[in-house]
Design a protein around this motif. Sequence first.
Motif, short mmCIF file in Angstrom:
data_model
loop_
_atom_site.label_atom_id
_atom_site.label_comp_id
_atom_site.label_asym_id
_atom_site.label_seq_id
_atom_site.Cartn_x
_atom_site.Cartn_y
_atom_site.Cartn_z
N ARG A 145 3.64 2.41 -7.75
CA ARG A 145 3.45 3.01 -6.62
C ARG A 145 4.80 3.35 -6.02
O ARG A 145 4.60 4.89 -5.43
CB ARG A 145 2.86 2.03 -5.61
N THR A 198 5.68 6.71 -7.55
CA THR A 198 4.87 7.89 -7.48
C THR A 198 5.22 8.45 -6.10
O THR A 198 5.21 9.46 -5.65
CB THR A 198 3.43 7.44 -7.34
N ARG A 251 2.47 -2.67 -11.12
CA ARG A 251 1.79 -1.76 -10.42
C ARG A 251 2.51 -1.32 -9.10
O ARG A 251 2.40 -0.19 -8.68
CB ARG A 251 0.34 -2.23 -10.06
N ASP A 252 3.29 -2.14 -8.36
CA ASP A 252 4.07 -1.97 -7.33
C ASP A 252 5.17 -1.08 -7.62
O ASP A 252 5.40 -0.01 -7.05
CB ASP A 252 4.55 -3.12 -6.65
N LYS A 305 0.77 -1.37 -0.03
CA LYS A 305 0.03 -0.04 -0.03
C LYS A 305 0.96 1.19 0.08
O LYS A 305 1.96 1.23 0.53
CB LYS A 305 -0.99 -0.02 1.22
N ALA A 306 0.32 2.31 -0.54
CA ALA A 306 0.93 3.68 -0.79
C ALA A 306 1.22 4.10 0.68
O ALA A 306 2.34 4.74 0.91
CB ALA A 306 0.37 4.47 -1.53
#
Length: 63
Positions: free
Chosen positions: A52, A55, A48-49, A2-3
């Motif tokens: 993240r 980002t 996707r990880d 999770k972010a």
Amino acid sequence: MKATDLRQKTKAELQAMLLELSRERFNLRMQKATGQLSKSDQVKKVRRDIARIQTVLTQMVGA
């Protein structure tokens, strides 16, 4: 991953995780190309990880 968990890590830890995930993505791509990949959803999760982490790193630089 999770972010919110990523935001609690240091920049060095995030960069190390990014390097590790990049290597894993490469290995998964090679497995897919040779037909040895058993879990095809892993490629999507790793990609996707990576996004993240990138980002969160960008947000740290901007803050």
